[in-house]
Design an enzyme around this catalytic site. Structure first.
Site, short mmCIF file in Angstrom:
data_model
loop_
_atom_site.label_atom_id
_atom_site.label_comp_id
_atom_site.label_asym_id
_atom_site.label_seq_id
_atom_site.Cartn_x
_atom_site.Cartn_y
_atom_site.Cartn_z
N ARG A 154 -18.69 43.26 8.94
CA ARG A 154 -18.82 43.24 10.40
C ARG A 154 -17.43 43.29 11.01
O ARG A 154 -16.43 43.30 10.28
CB ARG A 154 -19.64 42.05 10.92
CG ARG A 154 -19.66 40.80 10.11
CD ARG A 154 -18.36 40.09 10.03
NE ARG A 154 -17.79 39.84 11.35
CZ ARG A 154 -16.51 39.65 11.58
NH1 ARG A 154 -15.63 39.69 10.59
NH2 ARG A 154 -16.05 39.42 12.78
N ALA A 162 -15.75 45.20 14.71
CA ALA A 162 -15.81 46.57 15.23
C ALA A 162 -14.88 47.54 14.49
O ALA A 162 -15.33 48.61 14.05
CB ALA A 162 -15.52 46.56 16.73
N ARG A 215 -25.44 49.86 13.99
CA ARG A 215 -25.18 48.82 14.99
C ARG A 215 -24.96 49.53 16.32
O ARG A 215 -24.28 50.56 16.36
CB ARG A 215 -23.91 48.00 14.65
CG ARG A 215 -23.94 47.17 13.36
CD ARG A 215 -24.80 45.92 13.42
NE ARG A 215 -24.42 44.93 14.42
CZ ARG A 215 -23.50 43.98 14.25
NH1 ARG A 215 -22.83 43.90 13.11
NH2 ARG A 215 -23.26 43.11 15.21
N GLN A 231 -19.07 32.99 12.69
CA GLN A 231 -17.92 33.74 12.16
C GLN A 231 -16.61 32.97 12.33
O GLN A 231 -15.69 33.11 11.53
CB GLN A 231 -17.79 35.10 12.87
CG GLN A 231 -18.91 36.08 12.60
CD GLN A 231 -19.99 36.01 13.67
OE1 GLN A 231 -20.21 34.96 14.26
NE2 GLN A 231 -20.68 37.10 13.89
N ASP A 246 -15.57 44.62 20.94
CA ASP A 246 -16.42 45.61 20.28
C ASP A 246 -16.49 46.91 21.06
O ASP A 246 -16.82 47.96 20.52
CB ASP A 246 -17.82 45.05 20.06
CG ASP A 246 -17.78 43.95 19.02
OD1 ASP A 246 -17.44 42.81 19.35
OD2 ASP A 246 -18.06 44.26 17.84
N ASN A 262 -17.65 41.87 23.94
CA ASN A 262 -17.25 41.20 22.71
C ASN A 262 -18.35 40.20 22.34
O ASN A 262 -19.34 40.04 23.06
CB ASN A 262 -15.89 40.49 22.90
CG ASN A 262 -15.31 39.98 21.59
OD1 ASN A 262 -15.35 40.68 20.58
ND2 ASN A 262 -14.79 38.77 21.57
N LYS A 263 -18.16 39.55 21.22
CA LYS A 263 -19.14 38.59 20.69
C LYS A 263 -19.66 37.64 21.77
O LYS A 263 -18.90 37.19 22.62
CB LYS A 263 -18.46 37.80 19.57
CG LYS A 263 -19.31 36.76 18.86
CD LYS A 263 -20.59 37.28 18.29
CE LYS A 263 -20.42 38.49 17.41
NZ LYS A 263 -21.71 39.16 17.09
#
Lengths: 348, 348
Positions: free
Chosen positions: A54, A56, A90, A194, A235, A245-246
């Site tokens: 994982r 990006a 994804r 993460q 991302d 982003n996350k």
């Protein structure tokens, strides 16, 4: 504490073997270090979808190698068939789309007889570029920090998410070596953890002082301790400089603004998607709610519980102090400055 | 969906048996319903410390019963010995201190021969008061909501945290019955997951539509869905109306402010501590980091990881739209209004 140079002990988490790609299974970290082998583009797509790998930029690198695997029999139709498979793996990280576009161009720009060779070389070049981008961003980013900074980061925008030393973590690492970073607080980053599993592991390996916090402790920390910067990856960055982003990043940006703390985004130019005008146009992946109602298989909610699992969120550019790319620093973050930096020809 | 009346199916989670106190072990919820038996004040102190029971109002009720257990042999010295033991069990929830002060007064205000009887009656009265406070706050709070509200709540300020239907969840339940609450999003509330394990369980039992989110999804939800209110409980409210509550509350309050969403705190007057002038003077419990680096015994961080485990944070009163107490609504939340409401003589 001894400060290791920037490129010591690189994490070998994606290894190209010519006829196969070996990828570190990041789902098992930090307790188990185990590699998965991808022999086909379909294997790479599955590993990406299942989050064996994982991040990006790394998703982009893996997709490039996936296309190289599809080209092994020197048949363009294999490559054309593999491309949508990888593209669907994804939805949010635009690096994936960029890598596939580039590899498609390479595939179509020469004879079939040399397809395999050309594609392998292009994938290697894509990987080496990302590695070089990391180093450049780390240098540019660290220059923005003041001496002895305490930093909050989110998710894993580290070596494990890229080909090199990472984006956000790369900047942190370069800052640590330069004496600009004193302490790092990685947010654990639910639901996939993460920050706890990957970023903390990288920081500890690099010998950088780090203390884990749950996501909901960031505001308290900003109020009660000296926090000097929030540094995250991305991302996808829209043309207006909004940052996807996350999940949790947008909230952190609001908290940073409230406390007057600079909020930095570190991402290579391959993360910028000029075809997406506004951040709110970026598709937000919704993943299985199993990852929310269970943690490592242990149920944390009642049977039959409903849940949301938004994988990402969008931070409006007004909350972003600067975007650090390998081509330069976009500050203040807006569409004009973003385009200006991206079209600059850099001679590093 | 059928809307159950407010007092149907009360959760019997703390049961006084005259010579012992039975308490539901909340650590095992929602999957296991198991009671622990406390026969002494030391048992109650241990159950409180170990979070067999939790929630500021309930901690107060349990402490009152603990004092009643200490009085069973009609010896004042037993009660005096038990009091510091109970007082040290948890540092932040001031309801504990209030309950002990009240029980000490009762102990000293009559002959030893009637000590046991008087203390049992006082504990029962304390419990019944909290129950009545809950109902009153639910009514006052629900009146503040507009029809069809979508609500975010944090931690568990529900029946499990009190003697009655809860504080924040009591207001939500009364709102649901009145058609004012449409949907509830409980934040899971790391590290202890009270939102996922307890609040969602209560909401599902009550038939209230609810969708679990991780703590870091709240900002995204506020931006992309219609969220009409954030409703939380409190462990201690300072004289200046600053609100101490479960870690994560302060961040939620900032996010609510940023999005123009009302932020309500629901807490009985026993949660107010006029002797603490400013919220930042409230002691913030730091619990074992084991609860952060492990989830249900499964390690989520590298071996040797450092972590913070702040149990609570403080929300400045400027971020609080209103504090709902059983004596009235404090709005805007400040020291003058708080004192005014607390000294009002209410004839319900």
């Amino acid at each position: 504490m001894k400060r290791k140079p920037l490129h010591e002990d690189p994490i070998k988490h994606i290894v190209w073997k010519g006829d196969r790609l070996q990828v570190l299974d990041q789902r098992l970290l930090p307790r188990t270090v185990k590699f998965a082998t991808c022999r086909t583009a379909a294997d790479v797509a599955k590993a990406t979808r299942d989050m064996v790998l994982r991040g990006a930029p790394l998703i982009g690198c893996a997709a490039a190698y996936g296309m190289a695997l599809a080209a092994r029999r020197n048949r363009l139709k294999d490559v054309l068939a593999a491309e949508p498979l990888l593209r669907r793996a994804r939805p949010t990280a635009v690096n994936l789309m960029h890598a596939l576009d580039r590899m498609l161009d390479v595939a179509k720009s020469g004879p079939e007889a040399t397809l395999s060779k050309r594609m392998a070389a292009a994938a290697e070049a894509y990987y080496r570029d990302d590695l070089a981008f990391n180093a450049r961003m780390a240098t540019l980013g660290a220059a923005l920090l003041k001496k002895g900074s305490n930093v909050i980061t989110h998710c894993n925008a580290g070596a494990l998410a890229t080909a090199g030393i990472g984006t956000a973590v790369g900047m942190i690492r370069a800052g640590w070596i330069a004496g600009k970073v004193a302490h790092v607080y990685p947010c654990e980053t639910r639901p996939y953890l993460q920050g706890a599993r990957l970023t903390l592991w990288e920081l500890m390996k690099a010998g950088i002082p780090a203390t884990l916090i749950t996501d909901n402790m960031a505001a308290h920390l900003m109020k009660t301790r000296k926090i000097d910067a929030v540094i995250v990856g991305s991302d996808r960055i829209a043309a207006n400089a909004d940052v996807c982003n996350k999940i949790g990043t947008y909230g952190l940006a609001i908290l940073a603004k409230h406390h007057g703390i600079p909020f930095y985004v570190v991402a290579p130019s391959t993360t910028v998607d000029l075809s997406t005008k506004h951040g709110d146009d970026i598709p937000i992946e919704e993943r299985s709610i199993q990852e929310v109602v269970e943690i490592f298989g242990a149920p944390i909610a009642p049977k039959g519980a409903k849940a949301h699992h938004f994988g990402f969120d969008v931070t409006p550019h007004a909350l972003v102090t600067a975007i650090v790319t390998e081509k330069g620093v976009v500050s203040p973050a807006n569409s004009v400055n973003l385009r200006k930096v991206l079209t600059t020809h850099v001679h590093p």
